[in-house]
Write an enzyme that holds these catalytic residues in place. Structure first.
Site, PDB file in Angstrom:
ATOM      1  N   ARG A  40       0.857  -1.108  -0.054  1.00 26.73           N
ATOM      2  CA  ARG A  40       0.246  -0.112   0.086  1.00 26.73           C
ATOM      3  C   ARG A  40       0.853   1.216  -0.084  1.00 26.73           C
ATOM      4  O   ARG A  40       2.082   1.176   0.459  1.00 26.73           O
ATOM      5  CB  ARG A  40      -0.827   0.036   1.171  1.00 26.73           C
TER       6      ARG A  40
ATOM      7  N   THR B 190     -10.668   1.202  -7.616  1.00 22.07           N
ATOM      8  CA  THR B 190      -9.912   0.024  -7.153  1.00 22.07           C
ATOM      9  C   THR B 190      -9.868  -1.242  -7.841  1.00 22.07           C
ATOM     10  O   THR B 190     -11.117  -1.130  -8.694  1.00 22.07           O
ATOM     11  CB  THR B 190      -9.997  -0.380  -5.756  1.00 22.07           C
TER      12      THR B 190
END
Length: 363
Positions: free
Chosen positions: A69, A353
């Site tokens: 991330r 996403t």
């Protein structure tokens, strides 16, 4: 599928992954190739400027995960979105135009992790050479593909609304004309970046000309990411979180992802119900599912955080069968519970996403 499967949000990218499997690659190899192909064919979500998670089980059943991330830049203070009175202030878009939230604009951009994560996973578990996995994405960027409706619409939006000249022109062909739906769209600049990644791996993105260009753009336009941020970025291999649902084992991503903990809590709650008596997708079933998800998301908002900073996340409690039994007791099948955002905080989930799955011949 007897010998493997690739499932993503884009047919072209999935076919790239399948081709890698047919060449003798494993699930990690196919994942890397699919992810880079998505950076070309589905840039809204699959991209090298973001981050993600990867869960991998090898042929022996050993499971691991990779956390890549985005991370906050070194210059990002905890109060950078607060005004002098400590209240949340309106955000600003790129080049200073006002925005209604702080999720838009360069200050909200984290240090990208995708390339580092894919490279680390490949170094640990890949079998095919790294260049072979990036090359299909380069070919797609160079040679182009038929522009789908969703990207044609995005191109029109960027041309009319983006304050960044590069994005205004990104969907134009070599003659300076906007590529239309169904026409071949090429991305030569992205191809150049992918070539750097193909030839230099991790360092092709976090050092050299690509990193210098990112840092320059950030500095010139009020962003926070520096060369040091890029050079210091590292992906992390983490132990997966494990749960069960009846006779099935569940392996998923541990924090900083909240998905694995929430998933296992939800399945523990569903396990408490008499599912055999509920018709799938009936009103009662959907009501139960909504109540289960409501509780898991409330617990996520209250307890979950980045393990590098939030050291006391009660993962064992949230994923325990006993906790699920306690949470299940207050589900009323005749009426909906109230989601109290003042108690559990505002839950923000963007729409950009993507998720994809790969299985090789070993499962």
């Amino acid at each position: 599928a007897k010998n493997g499967m690739v499932v993503s949000s884009n047919k072209i990218a999935s076919e790239v992954g399948v081709a890698i499997l047919k060449k003798g690659g494993n699930a990690i190899d196919a994942s890397v190739a699919t992810a880079f192909a998505l950076a070309v064919t589905h840039p809204t979500a699959g991209n090298i400027g973001g981050g993600g998670f990867l869960v991998f089980m090898d042929s022996t059943g050993t499971t691991t995960t990779f956390d890549f991330r985005e991370k906050a830049p070194l210059k990002a203070p905890a109060d950078m979105f607060l005004d002098a009175d400590g209240e949340l202030q309106s955000g600003t878009n790129l080049f200073g135009s006002e925005s209604t939230n702080n999720h838009i604009g360069l200050k909200s951009v984290g240090v990208p992790g995708t390339v580092a994560g894919l490279y680390l996973a490949h170094q640990k578990h890949g079998v095919l050479p790294w260049p072979d996995l990036v090359q299909p994405a380069i070919d797609l960027a160079k040679n182009g593909f038929e522009l789908p409706w969703s990207l044609a619409r995005a191109g029109a939006y960027f041309e009319a609304n983006s304050p960044v000249p590069f994005l205004q022109n990104y969907f134009k062909n070599q003659d300076g004309v906007m590529t239309q739906f169904g026409e071949v769209w090429r991305q030569p600049e992205l191809a150049k970046t992918l070539i750097e990644i193909r030839d230099h791996g991790h360092d092709g993105f976090y050092k050299g000309i690509v990193a210098q260009e990112i840092a320059r753009f950030m500095k010139d336009n009020g962003g926070l990411i520096s060369l040091e941020d890029l050079q210091r970025y590292t992906a992390v291999e983490r132990k997966p979180i494990k749960g069960t649902f009846k006779s099935y084992d569940i392996y998923s991503m541990a924090p900083p992802s909240s998905g694995g903990v929430a998933l296992i809590e939800m399945m523990n709650l569903m396990e408490q119900a008499s599912l055999d008596s509920l018709e799938f997708n009936s009103k009662a079933y959907v009501h139960l599912l909504a109540e289960v998800m409501r509780r898991a998301f409330a617990d996520r908002a209250e307890h979950m955080g980045d393990p590098d900073f939030n050291l006391d996340t009660p993962i064992a409690k949230l994923t325990s069968k006993e906790f699920a039994r306690q949470r299940f007791e207050n589900i009323d099948m005749s009426k909906a519970s109230v989601s109290d955002s003042t108690k559990f905080g505002q839950i923000y989930d963007g729409s950009s996403t993507t998720h994809f799955s790969v299985a090789d011949k070993d499962g």
